[in-house]
Design an enzyme around this catalytic site. Structure first.
Site, PDB file in Angstrom:
ATOM      1  N   CYS A 256      -9.073 -29.811 -10.323  1.00 16.64           N
ATOM      2  CA  CYS A 256      -9.763 -28.639 -10.876  1.00 16.64           C
ATOM      3  C   CYS A 256     -10.872 -28.122  -9.965  1.00 16.64           C
ATOM      4  CB  CYS A 256     -10.337 -28.977 -12.248  1.00 16.64           C
ATOM      5  SG  CYS A 256      -9.127 -29.711 -13.371  1.00 16.64           S
ATOM      6  N   HIS A 412     -18.638 -26.766 -15.963  1.00 19.75           N
ATOM      7  CA  HIS A 412     -17.181 -26.934 -15.977  1.00 19.75           C
ATOM      8  C   HIS A 412     -16.676 -26.680 -17.397  1.00 19.75           C
ATOM      9  CE1 HIS A 412     -13.379 -28.194 -14.416  1.00 19.75           C
ATOM     10  NE2 HIS A 412     -13.303 -29.267 -15.182  1.00 19.75           N
ATOM     11  N   HIS A 450      -8.789 -22.924 -19.103  1.00 20.40           N
ATOM     12  CA  HIS A 450      -8.950 -23.725 -17.886  1.00 20.40           C
ATOM     13  C   HIS A 450      -7.788 -23.438 -16.945  1.00 20.40           C
ATOM     14  CE1 HIS A 450      -9.930 -26.712 -15.106  1.00 20.40           C
ATOM     15  NE2 HIS A 450      -9.967 -27.789 -15.858  1.00 20.40           N
TER      16      HIS A 450
END
Length: 611
Positions: A256, A412, A450
């Site tokens: 990520c 995040h 995401h």
């Protein structure tokens, strides 16, 4: 210097701050909101933005998976069956062409005319029966309904992630307000870098997904599946079909955190003088059943069952998919999303020379692993290091007061129980260590989902919008913070929050990836960046930049207006200006590649180590 940016995600087109403004749509002035709706209407193929505003807003951001991806109520599956004859062997009639190349040992085949055969099977027949089943995970962050990047150019069965990358790179290029040919005349060919990739690679049916499924579905593997599935292919497509770049290229993958890993490469290239221009990007297209099933098997994604349990809903009531991602609240998993994002970096001298618009500066990306781990997907301590270094870098450049009073954090903020606890503790500990009180924290995944390797690209480009408009998007999918979220020295907000743009100095972009891939980036605001540029280059050169920037801003406005009108197609140069052996001439001190001169008179970096 960040001088251009582009892309597309569930909020729309990145350039012109349109995607960012979709996040704060309900706080925009009327004129800005109208232009945002017009930009989204063009993407979605909607003719009347004003009368269709409700439709536009409902069909952006996180929502129920739409049919262009798959039907979550009826996902294709192969049901395993074992069949036997009721009395004695199982008997079938098949066409000859349906017989397997190697006849199983327990089959007896007898001809039935020219085209058919009788098959007797002694024992069991193990079969895969094509079937359908309901998919438990039904929410995703998807591109606006009706937008298909592959229809905007000759996509030739490209995987969706590469189609999106073509669009993002073209958008970033158009956002510069400076022609690519003008940049090429000022910058040597080997001083342009392109770093872009996909954390997951291209896993849809036009890439690795099609390659891996073809045999089991009785289909043919094509020659495109394998090469187009590679994780660095987004950079390759930008080089080959958008820029024609001959400079450094590649992709560094860090789950990520991949976008920030590549941003780090671009910063280092410019800081060391290896490049004067760097295109940094990522493209991820993971909204397909196979990828979502993989994350779902880990318990990582928010399922309908989990959302019902959170909201106390009965089994027959559909949950609110718009609120599937709930960062720092009681939550049950993240929401997967698709996105392609790109930023363009210039060195400061080139930015001033060309009159480039300066949206801010990317000064540092710190990357640290977690050390020994119990669970490869679990969080660890490396993110403490990256966050502390990022803030320390701000302190070194701007001083203690700016650190304490002029920053914000792009968390995040995935929407998982582990993330809400661990990341809030890390952010709080960092804030207290540096004397920061009420540190503003944004968590954009509540809107966008995401997008894996592209997630920090979403965060970077939205930060540029925050600095332009002075509004931090609230975490609007939650009712309250969870009890186990650490709030000391942090300022979470469920509502949009206005900030003083003139006092904004920096932002920290945080990313925590599976496997211990932690990255935190330091960005400086345009206000601070302008002061630093005037300090280094002087008032006279700054005034020259201001004059040059007027025409650049006019070109940027022209590009944005043309995009809203649907008059600009993505840059896609297939079989254009291809160079071959005859175009290369090598000398002792330089070489010529087409019209580009490459310097070979290199300095010795080890001149203090004479052999």
């Amino acid at each position: 210097m960040i001088v251009g940016f582009g892309g597309v995600n569930g909020a729309g087109r990145a350039s012109g701050h349109h995607a960012y403004r979709r996040l704060v749509e309900d706080a925009l002035p009327a004129a800005s909101r109208q232009r945002l709706l017009a930009a989204l209407a063009q993407l979605m193929g909607v003719k009347d933005a004003d009368s269709s505003a409700a439709y536009i807003l409902e069909h952006t951001l996180i929502r129920r998976v739409e049919a262009n991806h798959f039907d979550p109520d009826a996902v294709s599956w192969n049901q395993r069956l074992v069949a036997r004859g009721e009395e004695g062997p199982l008997q079938l009639t098949l066409r000859k062409q349906q017989l397997p190349a190697i006849i199983p040992a327990n089959w007896t085949v007898s001809p039935l005319g020219e085209t058919q055969v009788a098959v007797r099977i002694d024992g069991a027949l193990d079969m895969l029966l094509p079937s359908l089943r309901e998919f438990e995970i039904k929410a995703a962050g998807q591109l606006p309904t009706g937008f298909d990047p592959g229809k905007l150019y000759q996509s030739r069965n490209h995987p969706r992630g590469l189609q999106m990358m073509i669009y993002a790179a073209s958008d970033a290029l158009g956002s510069l307000g400076i022609s690519w040919e003008q940049i090429q005349r000022r910058v040597a060919a080997d001083q342009i870098s392109v770093y872009a990739g996909s954390a997951m690679g291209q896993l849809d049916n036009a890439g690795a997904g099609g390659m891996l499924k073809a045999r089991y579905n009785g289909q043919r593997v094509t020659s495109k599946f394998c090469p187009l599935s590679l994780a660095e292919m987004p950079a390759d497509f930008v080089n080959a079909y958008v820029l024609g770049s001959l400079g450094a290229t590649g992709a560094t993958l860090g789950a990520c955190a991949s976008f920030l890993y590549n941003l780090r490469l671009g910063i280092e290239d410019i800081r060391t003088g290896r490049a004067r221009v760097a295109f940094i990007g990522s493209s991820e297209a993971p909204v397909n059943p196979e990828v979502m099933e993989g994350y779902g098997a880990m318990g990582a994604l928010a399922s309908d069952k989990g959302l019902r349990e959170l909201d106390g809903l009965p089994q027959d009531v559909e949950p609110d998919h718009r609120r599937a991602c709930r960062p720092f609240a009681e939550n049950c998993g993240f929401t997967i999303a698709e996105s392609a994002q790109m930023v363009v970096l210039f060195d400061d001298a080139l930015a001033l020379e060309l009159g480039a618009t300066v949206y801010g500066a990317a000064t540092n990306v710190f990357v640290n692993a977690d050390g020994y781990k119990k669970s490869i997907s679990g969080p660890g301590v490396g993110n403490y290091i990256t966050m502390a270094k990022s803030v320390a870098a701000v302190r070194a450049m701007l001083g203690e007061q700016a650190v304490r009073e002029g920053g914000l954090v792009q968390a995040h903020g995935t929407g998982t129980p582990q993330n809400r606890v661990t990341e809030s503790q890390i952010l709080s500990a960092t804030a207290k260590a540096f004397g920061i009180e009420d540190w503003p924290v944004a968590a954009l995944k509540c809107y966008l989902g995401h997008s894996l390797g592209s997630a920090s690209g979403d965060q970077v480009n939205a930060t540029l919008g925050i600095w332009a408009d002075g509004i931090i998007p609230g975490i609007n999918t939650i009712d309250a913070l969870a009890d186990d979220v650490c709030c000391d020295s942090l300022a979470f907000s469920l509502r949009h929050r206005e900030i003083d743009r003139d006092r904004q100095a920096y932002a920290i972009i945080n990313s925590k990836g599976f496997g211990g891939n932690n990255a935190s980036a330091t960005l400086l605001s345009p206000t601070v960046t302008a002061r630093m540029l005037r300090s280094r280059h002087g008032a006279e050169q700054w005034r020259a930049w201001e004059r040059a920037n007027e025409s650049v801003r006019e070109q940027q406005e022209t590009y944005d207006t043309a995009m809203i009108a649907g008059e600009v197609a993505p840059t896609y140069r297939f079989d254009y200006g291809v160079l071959g052996d005859a175009d290369v001439s090598i000398g002792a001190r330089d070489m010529q590649v087409g019209s580009y001169r490459i310097d070979l008179d290199l300095a010795n970096p080890y001149d203090d180590m004479q052999p």
